[in-house]
Design a protein around this motif. Structure first.
Motif, PDB file in Angstrom:
ATOM      1  N   GLY A  24      49.573  44.107   5.949  1.00  0.00           N
ATOM      2  CA  GLY A  24      50.707  44.065   4.950  1.00  0.00           C
ATOM      3  C   GLY A  24      51.278  42.869   5.284  1.00  0.00           C
ATOM      4  O   GLY A  24      51.197  42.274   6.389  1.00  0.00           O
ATOM      5  N   GLN A  25      52.043  42.406   4.253  1.00  0.00           N
ATOM      6  CA  GLN A  25      53.140  41.595   4.493  1.00  0.00           C
ATOM      7  C   GLN A  25      54.329  41.803   3.456  1.00  0.00           C
ATOM      8  O   GLN A  25      54.108  42.280   2.212  1.00  0.00           O
ATOM      9  N   LYS A  26      55.481  41.440   3.906  1.00  0.00           N
ATOM     10  CA  LYS A  26      56.733  41.459   3.108  1.00  0.00           C
ATOM     11  C   LYS A  26      57.715  40.495   3.363  1.00  0.00           C
ATOM     12  O   LYS A  26      57.670  40.129   4.449  1.00  0.00           O
ATOM     13  N   THR A  83      61.556  39.841   3.932  1.00  0.00           N
ATOM     14  CA  THR A  83      62.803  40.618   4.606  1.00  0.00           C
ATOM     15  C   THR A  83      63.918  39.865   3.860  1.00  0.00           C
ATOM     16  O   THR A  83      64.111  38.681   3.395  1.00  0.00           O
ATOM     17  N   PRO A 134      57.917  35.041   4.941  1.00  0.00           N
ATOM     18  CA  PRO A 134      57.382  36.727   4.697  1.00  0.00           C
ATOM     19  C   PRO A 134      57.253  36.895   6.165  1.00  0.00           C
ATOM     20  O   PRO A 134      57.077  36.221   7.092  1.00  0.00           O
ATOM     21  N   TYR A 156      52.080  41.748   9.073  1.00  0.00           N
ATOM     22  CA  TYR A 156      51.830  42.966   9.699  1.00  0.00           C
ATOM     23  C   TYR A 156      50.343  43.179  10.365  1.00  0.00           C
ATOM     24  O   TYR A 156      49.642  42.935   9.319  1.00  0.00           O
ATOM     25  N   LYS A 166      53.946  42.092  14.520  1.00  0.00           N
ATOM     26  CA  LYS A 166      54.673  41.577  13.569  1.00  0.00           C
ATOM     27  C   LYS A 166      54.726  40.325  13.550  1.00  0.00           C
ATOM     28  O   LYS A 166      55.220  39.726  14.595  1.00  0.00           O
ATOM     29  N   GLN A 179      56.606  36.429  11.976  1.00  0.00           N
ATOM     30  CA  GLN A 179      57.404  35.821  10.929  1.00  0.00           C
ATOM     31  C   GLN A 179      57.920  34.621  11.552  1.00  0.00           C
ATOM     32  O   GLN A 179      58.152  34.470  12.708  1.00  0.00           O
TER      33      GLN A 179
END
Lengths: 310, 41
Positions: free
Chosen positions: A167-169, A171, A177, A180, A194, A196
């Protein structure tokens, strides 16, 4: 004189005190009593006697219920404390098994019958009542910072383990980004990562590891390349994790260039952190140089770098 | 005598209500206990 005229036997009397609470009209009962030659006060005595009997019975039942409740509470508390103890000792096992159990319970509604006060009753699984408090799950969290080249935009931190990105998001607090990863040994290995970029310095990748690997470090270990260098962040403990058998070491290669220079002269980098005494650093260095895995990894890294430069 | 009878009736009502409450509490505890046991099994 006929005796039957003195005693009336056709009244079908019932002086059972419990009948006072039934549907028999009070007046009728009173009349019956009077017809037997009983006066009003004796009727009241009977009624109060019945009440006393009933009160005694209910009080005894009350006492019994209280005892049962106390015993049940004790059992429940004992079971609960045992469960808590078990969960504290085996947090990872419990986490994985509770997930399994959740899916099982949704398919199969198992119930254990329990007899209460003569009545059989059953209960279904209530997950919420047994929810494990989150603060009790203590997973090991470590953070590693890695400096990358400015042109490198990937979110990959090479630490020797195999990772699977899931996953990637983006914040709110950070424009870059967050990716994960799960250890490729998952689901048996619970470790997550994680990655970043740092808010302060976009060339630094911050990797946060959650959990501990339940398997040895892959033997064909990849050492950090020239583009990736391991760095620690302040208070959070970090392990360079060159080998599972190697002692934990903290290296700071980005704070100043002078330390990088000293590294080229001396294999053992000098650590400026005031928290780590020099003696400890020397001890760690000694144990590291004795470790054949570390030496092999170092040789591989240096030769790899030389080849890369060529 | 009238008073004592009404007192008794009141007392009986109170104890019966308490009984009911205790039964309900016991049911809840039993349910929780069973849930916990299910969770362990």
């Amino acid at each position: 004189m006929d005796c039957s005229s003195w005693i009336n036997t056709s009244l079908d009397l019932n002086i059972n005190p419990h009948r006072l609470h039934e549907d028999v009209p009070k007046k009728e009962v009173e009349n019956n009593f009077f017809s037997l030659g009983m006066n009003k006060s004796s009727l009241k005595e009977e009624a109060s006697g019945a009440l006393v009997e009933e009160l005694k019975r209910v009080t005894a039942e009350n006492k019994k219920l209280t005892e049962m409740l106390t015993e049940m509470c004790e059992n429940y508390n004992a079971l609960r404390s045992n469960l808590m103890e078990y969960m504290r000792k085996n947090p990872e096992k419990e986490l994985s098994s509770s997930k399994k159990r959740k899916s099982e319970s949704s398919n199969n509604n198992n119930s254990i019958p329990m007899v209460v006060n003569g009545n059989s009753e059953s209960s279904s699984t209530d997950e919420e009542s047994c929810k494990k408090p989150k603060e009790e799950i203590k997973t090991k969290v470590s953070r590693v910072s890695v400096r990358t080249e400015a042109s490198d935009t990937s979110l990959i931190v090479k630490d020797g383990y195999q990772w699977r990105k899931y996953g990637q998001k983006v914040t709110r607090d950070n424009p870059s980004p967050r990716a994960y990863f799960k250890c490729s040994f998952a689901p048996s290995c619970p470790v997550k990562k994680k990655v970043q970029r740092s808010v302060d310095d976009q060339s630094v990748l911050v990797a946060t590891y959650e959990g501990e690997h339940n398997h040895p470090h892959p033997s064909q270990m990849e050492v950090t390349t020239s583009s990736n260098r391991c760095v620690t962040l302040g208070s959070v403990p970090c392990s360079a994790s060159l080998s599972s058998s190697a002692p934990t070491v903290t290296l700071d290669w980005t704070k100043s260039k002078s330390s990088t220079k000293s590294e080229s002269k001396n294999i053992i980098p000098k650590i400026d952190s005031p928290e780590v005494p020099q003696v400890l650093v020397e001890q760690m260095a000694t144990s590291l140089t004795k470790d054949p895995n570390f030496r092999a990894a170092l040789v591989a890294a240096i030769s790899g770098k030389m080849l890369h430069n060529n | 005598e009238e008073e004592s009878t009404s007192d008794l009736e009141e007392e009986l009502k109170r104890v019966t209500a308490e009984n009911k409450k205790l039964s309900e509490m016991l049911s809840v505890v039993c349910e929780n206990y069973n849930t916990l046991r299910n969770h362990l099994m």
